[in-house]
Design a protein around this motif. Structure first.
Motif, PDB file in Angstrom:
ATOM      1  N   ALA A 178      21.519  52.637  40.124  1.00 28.00           N
ATOM      2  CA  ALA A 178      22.808  52.389  40.449  1.00 28.00           C
ATOM      3  C   ALA A 178      23.125  51.009  40.240  1.00 28.00           C
ATOM      4  O   ALA A 178      24.162  50.596  39.828  1.00 28.00           O
ATOM      5  CB  ALA A 178      23.185  53.210  41.783  1.00 28.00           C
ATOM      6  N   ASP A 179      22.292  50.061  40.532  1.00 29.08           N
ATOM      7  CA  ASP A 179      22.307  48.575  40.324  1.00 29.08           C
ATOM      8  C   ASP A 179      22.083  48.225  38.995  1.00 29.08           C
ATOM      9  O   ASP A 179      22.055  46.767  38.737  1.00 29.08           O
ATOM     10  CB  ASP A 179      21.414  47.887  41.420  1.00 29.08           C
ATOM     11  CG  ASP A 179      22.107  48.245  42.819  1.00 29.08           C
ATOM     12  OD1 ASP A 179      23.311  48.329  42.962  1.00 29.08           O
ATOM     13  OD2 ASP A 179      21.319  48.240  43.945  1.00 29.08           O
ATOM     14  N   GLY A 180      21.819  48.900  37.883  1.00 30.75           N
ATOM     15  CA  GLY A 180      21.487  48.679  36.529  1.00 30.75           C
ATOM     16  C   GLY A 180      20.056  48.499  36.287  1.00 30.75           C
ATOM     17  O   GLY A 180      19.188  48.730  37.282  1.00 30.75           O
ATOM     18  N   LEU A 181      19.835  48.401  35.075  1.00 30.93           N
ATOM     19  CA  LEU A 181      18.432  48.559  34.621  1.00 30.93           C
ATOM     20  C   LEU A 181      17.571  47.372  35.146  1.00 30.93           C
ATOM     21  O   LEU A 181      16.321  47.442  34.866  1.00 30.93           O
ATOM     22  CB  LEU A 181      18.346  48.671  33.060  1.00 30.93           C
ATOM     23  CG  LEU A 181      18.562  50.230  32.774  1.00 30.93           C
ATOM     24  CD1 LEU A 181      19.850  50.792  32.805  1.00 30.93           C
ATOM     25  CD2 LEU A 181      17.986  50.361  31.152  1.00 30.93           C
ATOM     26  N   LYS A 182      18.275  46.384  35.586  1.00 32.02           N
ATOM     27  CA  LYS A 182      17.426  45.235  35.940  1.00 32.02           C
ATOM     28  C   LYS A 182      16.573  45.469  37.012  1.00 32.02           C
ATOM     29  O   LYS A 182      15.625  44.757  37.258  1.00 32.02           O
ATOM     30  CB  LYS A 182      18.436  44.170  36.446  1.00 32.02           C
ATOM     31  CG  LYS A 182      19.469  44.332  37.615  1.00 32.02           C
ATOM     32  CD  LYS A 182      20.253  43.119  37.948  1.00 32.02           C
ATOM     33  CE  LYS A 182      20.945  43.494  39.043  1.00 32.02           C
ATOM     34  NZ  LYS A 182      22.032  44.661  38.902  1.00 32.02           N
ATOM     35  N   VAL A 183      16.787  46.684  37.922  1.00 27.44           N
ATOM     36  CA  VAL A 183      15.865  47.007  39.115  1.00 27.44           C
ATOM     37  C   VAL A 183      14.399  47.276  38.573  1.00 27.44           C
ATOM     38  O   VAL A 183      13.515  47.282  39.111  1.00 27.44           O
ATOM     39  CB  VAL A 183      16.581  47.969  39.691  1.00 27.44           C
ATOM     40  CG1 VAL A 183      18.093  47.844  40.447  1.00 27.44           C
ATOM     41  CG2 VAL A 183      16.695  49.508  39.080  1.00 27.44           C
ATOM     42  N   GLY A 184      14.320  47.694  37.436  1.00 27.65           N
ATOM     43  CA  GLY A 184      13.049  47.985  36.585  1.00 27.65           C
ATOM     44  C   GLY A 184      12.598  46.942  36.210  1.00 27.65           C
ATOM     45  O   GLY A 184      11.145  46.940  35.509  1.00 27.65           O
ATOM     46  N   GLY A 185      12.812  45.766  36.116  1.00 24.49           N
ATOM     47  CA  GLY A 185      12.065  44.404  35.343  1.00 24.49           C
ATOM     48  C   GLY A 185      12.127  44.749  33.783  1.00 24.49           C
ATOM     49  O   GLY A 185      12.820  45.330  33.259  1.00 24.49           O
ATOM     50  N   ALA A 186      10.897  44.043  33.535  1.00 21.77           N
ATOM     51  CA  ALA A 186      10.604  43.985  32.199  1.00 21.77           C
ATOM     52  C   ALA A 186      10.525  45.131  31.325  1.00 21.77           C
ATOM     53  O   ALA A 186      10.793  45.321  30.273  1.00 21.77           O
ATOM     54  CB  ALA A 186       9.296  43.111  32.092  1.00 21.77           C
ATOM     55  N   TYR A 187      10.212  46.169  32.050  1.00 19.13           N
ATOM     56  CA  TYR A 187       9.712  47.471  31.450  1.00 19.13           C
ATOM     57  C   TYR A 187      10.995  48.376  31.217  1.00 19.13           C
ATOM     58  O   TYR A 187      10.940  49.156  30.276  1.00 19.13           O
ATOM     59  CB  TYR A 187       8.698  48.184  32.193  1.00 19.13           C
ATOM     60  CG  TYR A 187       7.359  47.626  32.432  1.00 19.13           C
ATOM     61  CD1 TYR A 187       6.725  46.940  31.228  1.00 19.13           C
ATOM     62  CD2 TYR A 187       6.753  47.406  33.536  1.00 19.13           C
ATOM     63  CE1 TYR A 187       5.735  46.112  31.290  1.00 19.13           C
ATOM     64  CE2 TYR A 187       5.641  46.454  33.848  1.00 19.13           C
ATOM     65  CZ  TYR A 187       4.773  46.087  32.612  1.00 19.13           C
ATOM     66  OH  TYR A 187       3.810  45.318  32.721  1.00 19.13           O
ATOM     67  N   LEU A 188      12.176  48.009  31.569  1.00 17.17           N
ATOM     68  CA  LEU A 188      13.309  48.665  31.178  1.00 17.17           C
ATOM     69  C   LEU A 188      14.340  47.734  30.620  1.00 17.17           C
ATOM     70  O   LEU A 188      15.423  48.586  30.284  1.00 17.17           O
ATOM     71  CB  LEU A 188      13.855  49.569  32.774  1.00 17.17           C
ATOM     72  CG  LEU A 188      13.219  50.377  33.568  1.00 17.17           C
ATOM     73  CD1 LEU A 188      14.023  50.898  34.474  1.00 17.17           C
ATOM     74  CD2 LEU A 188      12.649  51.462  32.488  1.00 17.17           C
ATOM     75  N   ARG A 189      13.976  46.580  30.296  1.00 21.35           N
ATOM     76  CA  ARG A 189      14.944  45.709  29.792  1.00 21.35           C
ATOM     77  C   ARG A 189      15.541  46.005  28.268  1.00 21.35           C
ATOM     78  O   ARG A 189      16.361  45.804  27.843  1.00 21.35           O
ATOM     79  CB  ARG A 189      14.548  44.239  29.681  1.00 21.35           C
ATOM     80  CG  ARG A 189      13.380  44.031  29.048  1.00 21.35           C
ATOM     81  CD  ARG A 189      12.904  42.547  29.122  1.00 21.35           C
ATOM     82  NE  ARG A 189      11.536  42.395  28.322  1.00 21.35           N
ATOM     83  CZ  ARG A 189      11.063  41.334  28.485  1.00 21.35           C
ATOM     84  NH1 ARG A 189      11.132  40.392  29.495  1.00 21.35           N
ATOM     85  NH2 ARG A 189       9.883  40.918  27.900  1.00 21.35           N
ATOM     86  N   ASN A 190      14.535  46.920  27.467  1.00 21.01           N
ATOM     87  CA  ASN A 190      14.787  47.148  26.123  1.00 21.01           C
ATOM     88  C   ASN A 190      15.633  48.436  25.921  1.00 21.01           C
ATOM     89  O   ASN A 190      15.716  48.998  24.975  1.00 21.01           O
ATOM     90  CB  ASN A 190      13.895  47.339  25.387  1.00 21.01           C
ATOM     91  CG  ASN A 190      12.883  45.905  25.079  1.00 21.01           C
ATOM     92  OD1 ASN A 190      13.611  44.842  24.893  1.00 21.01           O
ATOM     93  ND2 ASN A 190      11.647  45.977  25.052  1.00 21.01           N
ATOM     94  N   PHE A 191      16.001  49.060  27.201  1.00 23.39           N
ATOM     95  CA  PHE A 191      16.747  50.399  27.200  1.00 23.39           C
ATOM     96  C   PHE A 191      18.121  50.431  27.572  1.00 23.39           C
ATOM     97  O   PHE A 191      18.431  49.499  28.300  1.00 23.39           O
ATOM     98  CB  PHE A 191      15.920  51.438  28.268  1.00 23.39           C
ATOM     99  CG  PHE A 191      14.409  52.004  27.751  1.00 23.39           C
ATOM    100  CD1 PHE A 191      14.452  53.008  27.180  1.00 23.39           C
ATOM    101  CD2 PHE A 191      13.272  50.960  27.955  1.00 23.39           C
ATOM    102  CE1 PHE A 191      13.058  53.361  26.649  1.00 23.39           C
ATOM    103  CE2 PHE A 191      12.136  51.225  27.313  1.00 23.39           C
ATOM    104  CZ  PHE A 191      12.104  52.670  26.780  1.00 23.39           C
ATOM    105  N   LYS A 192      18.851  51.299  27.404  1.00 25.56           N
ATOM    106  CA  LYS A 192      20.375  51.611  27.971  1.00 25.56           C
ATOM    107  C   LYS A 192      20.206  53.005  28.582  1.00 25.56           C
ATOM    108  O   LYS A 192      19.400  53.937  28.194  1.00 25.56           O
ATOM    109  CB  LYS A 192      21.140  51.246  26.733  1.00 25.56           C
ATOM    110  CG  LYS A 192      21.143  52.608  25.645  1.00 25.56           C
ATOM    111  CD  LYS A 192      22.250  52.640  24.750  1.00 25.56           C
ATOM    112  CE  LYS A 192      22.091  53.733  23.792  1.00 25.56           C
ATOM    113  NZ  LYS A 192      23.390  53.496  23.013  1.00 25.56           N
ATOM    114  N   LEU A 193      21.377  53.129  29.539  1.00 31.76           N
ATOM    115  CA  LEU A 193      21.530  54.541  30.174  1.00 31.76           C
ATOM    116  C   LEU A 193      22.549  55.004  29.226  1.00 31.76           C
ATOM    117  O   LEU A 193      23.716  54.906  29.265  1.00 31.76           O
ATOM    118  CB  LEU A 193      21.866  54.078  31.576  1.00 31.76           C
ATOM    119  CG  LEU A 193      21.831  55.536  32.472  1.00 31.76           C
ATOM    120  CD1 LEU A 193      20.650  55.816  32.854  1.00 31.76           C
ATOM    121  CD2 LEU A 193      22.804  55.078  33.842  1.00 31.76           C
TER     122      LEU A 193
END
Length: 425
Positions: free
Chosen positions: A96-111
């Motif tokens: 809900a607060d964006g993919l930034k909550v997952g740090g480096a391992y989600l930064r290359n993804f989009k919802l």
């Protein structure tokens, strides 16, 4: 009299009902548990414990997609992988607060949809595609199981950055409890746990460490995860939570390889009635006097004027910008803000020159075109302003009207406006 609108379906619910029964009838705690279990539809409390333990926890399915293109190998290949992950909360709520909550391992993804993460760019090989898939999937499971998010509070970031390098550490990521602010480091080196591993260093810094029986995030199965924190209670809690992630949460085994050009449309995307949002892809060709260059899957193309400027004009503009960028803020008025804009113009024009004249720029010419050894700068703000105006005039003559030229001129004019303010002070 104890009445039930809905029979309890959890052990905590049965225990709360038992307390009410005990108070009303004055019976023992054991007898109250037995009666509460029967009211909940079980034979007795032991039967309730066994049945509830076997019942699958509620889970929400999320999907993760990665594309790959391997054009550098002897047998070029490409494809798509999509896997499903079983979470405690819906993916859209988890992020809900964006993919930034997952740090480096989600930064290359989009919802891509409320239940679907899609990698923006291509992985460079089939093997790296599977690693990206594992990292993203395990990160979702980690956040879902622990409630942690990537470290974000200033005091936590300062504390983590203030640590000297942890011995034999690798692939460290920082996490924190969003409610309490307690932080935790996840260190994942290629080192198997041994008794007393870096114990002296940890004691010297007031830190504690555990090695959970868990796959980790960076390279599940190869790198070994360690949890490090000031808070022993947090470590114990997180260790239990990650060790409790059921194997069934993540679909392991051989993934089904799908064609690169195929699309995965998730159930939530279908239910929305809206079409799948395609990944950003590079543009090719000419549009409105500009030509596209660069870019790739997930990365937009850049643009330059379709009709180039002469090399002679580049050779005239380059030394002026180089001199401006070597000018003093004290004597010539080139502040950090002015320098930043002029340097961006210089860098971009050098890129354009090499694309416009690919076979004409020798090594000797290239070193003098827009960069080179430091030179004496302009000596007054007025001289600097005149030089900027000269560059602007040359760009207007050298390039036809188009959006890339307009954007370049806007940076030049903004630098001139800031410099003019300094002159008028």
């Amino acid at each position: 009299m104890v009445t039930l609108a809905t029979p309890p379906s959890t052990l905590d619910g049965i225990k709360r009902l038992a307390k009410a029964i005990k108070r009303e009838f004055g019976i023992t705690h054991h007898d109250a548990l037995e009666e509460a279990a029967r009211k909940a539809g079980f034979q007795n409390f032991l039967h309730a414990k066994r049945a509830i333990a076997k019942a699958p926890a509620q889970s929400y399915i999320a999907f993760v997609t990665v594309y790959w293109k391997d054009l550098g190998s002897e047998a070029p290949s490409s494809g798509r992988y999509t896997t499903e992950v079983h979470l405690k909360r819906p993916l859209s709520e988890l992020l809900a607060d964006g993919l930034k909550v997952g740090g480096a391992y989600l930064r290359n993804f989009k919802l891509e949809a409320p239940d679907h993460l899609e990698m923006r760019m291509d992985a460079g090989s089939q093997h790296s595609a599977m690693q990206y898939l594992d990292q993203a999937s395990f990160t979702l499971l980690f956040i879902s199981a622990t409630g942690l998010v990537r470290v974000f509070r200033k005091r936590s970031i300062d504390a983590v950055n203030g640590l000297e390098k942890i011995p034999d550490s690798d692939h460290i990521t920082g996490w924190e409890d969003p409610e309490t602010g307690d932080w935790l480091l996840l260190d994942e080196p290629y080192i198997s746990p041994v008794p007393g591993f870096r114990q002296e260093w940890l004691q010297a810094h007031g830190l504690y460490q555990v090695a959970p029986l868990w796959s980790g995030l960076y390279y599940p199965g190869l790198a070994v995860p360690y949890l490090i924190s000031l808070n022993q209670g947090l470590l114990a809690k997180i260790q239990a939570q990650v060790e409790g992630i059921p194997d069934s949460s993540y679909t392991r085994g051989m993934l089904q390889e799908m064609p690169y050009g195929s699309k995965f449309v998730s159930p939530a995307r279908i239910a929305s009635g809206k079409p799948h949002r395609s990944r950003t892809m590079p543009f090719t060709g000419v549009r409105n006097g500009a030509i596209a260059y660069g870019g790739g899957p997930g990365v937009r193309s850049k643009w330059r004027p379709a009709w180039g400027m002469s090399l002679a004009m580049h050779a005239t503009i380059g030394p002026i910008l180089h001199k401006l960028c070597n000018s003093s803020p004290r004597t010539a008025g080139i502040s950090a803000k002015v320098y930043e804009r002029l340097n961006k113009v210089r860098s971009r024009l050098e890129d354009w020159a090499y694309m416009e004249h690919p076979s004409e720029i020798s090594a000797e010419v290239g070193t003098k075109l827009y960069y080179g050894p430091a030179v004496e700068g302009y000596t007054t703000p007025q001289d600097s302003l005149k030089a900027i105006d000269t560059v602007r005039g040359l760009l207007l003559k050298g390039y036809r009207e188009c959006k890339p030229r307009a954007q370049m001129l806007a940076k030049i004019e903004s630098a001139a406006a800031d410099l003019q303010k300094k002159i008028c002070e």
